[in-house]
Design a protein around this motif. Structure first.
Motif, short mmCIF file in Angstrom:
data_model
loop_
_atom_site.label_atom_id
_atom_site.label_comp_id
_atom_site.label_asym_id
_atom_site.label_seq_id
_atom_site.Cartn_x
_atom_site.Cartn_y
_atom_site.Cartn_z
N GLY A 71 -7.31 0.93 -5.73
CA GLY A 71 -5.90 0.87 -5.36
C GLY A 71 -4.97 0.80 -6.55
N LEU A 72 -5.52 0.59 -7.75
CA LEU A 72 -4.70 0.52 -8.96
C LEU A 72 -5.11 1.57 -9.99
N GLU A 73 -5.62 2.67 -9.52
CA GLU A 73 -6.05 3.72 -10.44
C GLU A 73 -4.89 4.22 -11.30
N THR A 74 -3.68 4.14 -10.78
CA THR A 74 -2.46 4.41 -11.55
C THR A 74 -1.62 3.12 -11.51
N PRO A 75 -1.88 2.20 -12.44
CA PRO A 75 -1.32 0.85 -12.36
C PRO A 75 0.11 0.72 -12.90
N LEU B 21 -7.63 -9.50 -11.27
CA LEU B 21 -6.71 -8.86 -12.21
C LEU B 21 -6.79 -9.36 -13.65
N ASP B 22 -7.02 -10.65 -13.83
CA ASP B 22 -6.89 -11.24 -15.16
C ASP B 22 -7.98 -10.76 -16.12
N HIS B 23 -7.53 -10.34 -17.30
CA HIS B 23 -8.41 -9.83 -18.35
C HIS B 23 -9.30 -8.69 -17.83
N ARG B 24 -8.68 -7.82 -17.05
CA ARG B 24 -9.37 -6.65 -16.50
C ARG B 24 -8.67 -5.37 -16.97
N TYR B 25 -9.37 -4.28 -16.77
CA TYR B 25 -8.82 -2.95 -16.98
C TYR B 25 -8.32 -2.49 -15.61
N TRP C 40 0.05 -3.47 -4.37
CA TRP C 40 -1.31 -3.99 -4.29
C TRP C 40 -1.29 -5.50 -4.02
N LEU C 41 -0.45 -6.22 -4.74
CA LEU C 41 -0.34 -7.66 -4.53
C LEU C 41 0.23 -7.98 -3.15
N TRP C 42 1.22 -7.22 -2.70
CA TRP C 42 1.78 -7.43 -1.36
C TRP C 42 0.66 -7.34 -0.32
N ARG C 43 -0.14 -6.30 -0.42
CA ARG C 43 -1.24 -6.12 0.53
C ARG C 43 -2.22 -7.28 0.45
N HIS C 44 -2.46 -7.77 -0.75
CA HIS C 44 -3.38 -8.88 -0.95
C HIS C 44 -2.86 -10.16 -0.28
N PHE C 45 -1.54 -10.38 -0.37
CA PHE C 45 -0.94 -11.62 0.12
C PHE C 45 -0.50 -11.57 1.58
N ALA C 46 -0.23 -10.41 2.11
CA ALA C 46 0.45 -10.28 3.41
C ALA C 46 -0.28 -10.99 4.55
#
Length: 128
Positions: A77-81, A67-71, A89-95
């Motif tokens: 999954g973040l095409e509409t951020p 995520l950092d310094h990204r578009y 998105w973060l929940w899915r990443h951490f779950a």
């Protein structure tokens, strides 16, 4: 009982197809994001810990790299951020890696905005 850890990342995005042409959020812009990851549980009788907060940091380091310094619009999954979509998105990443995950908060402090997500939609999808 709940414990949390907070992290930040910087990223650019725009919100196409949500607002009418010319709206400020349809243009490319960036934010400083703050993320709060909250775990819930009963402290272990021996250690007194719900979880080692180092595990939260390890899980976040992986997300931070993506995520950092990204578009954000270019991330799957973040095409509409929106704040909401970033929180999911973060929940899915951490779950999978953080037992006791209770909430993911995503904040844009300079705007006074945020989203707090407890995974309700994930549970609904699994039950369906």
């Amino acid at each position: 009982m709940r414990i949390f850890n907070e992290f930040t990342f910087e990223a650019a995005h725009h919100l196409p197809h949500i607002f009418p042409d010319g709206h400020i959020n349809t243009r490319l812009h960036g934010h400083s994001f703050r993320v709060r990851v909250t775990l819930e549980g009963k402290p272990d009788a021996r250690t007194g810990l719900i979880s080692d907060l180092g595990s939260v940091k390890s899980a976040f380091d992986s997300a931070h790299e993506q995520l950092d310094h990204r578009y954000l619009n270019e991330i799957e999954g973040l095409e509409t951020p929106t704040l909401e979509n970033i929180a999911v998105w973060l929940w899915r990443h951490f779950a999978l890696s953080l037992p006791g995950l209770a909430e993911v908060g995503v904040y844009r402090d300079t705007c006074g905005e945020g989203c707090e997500y407890q995974g309700e939609f994930e549970m609904e999808r699994k039950a369906a």
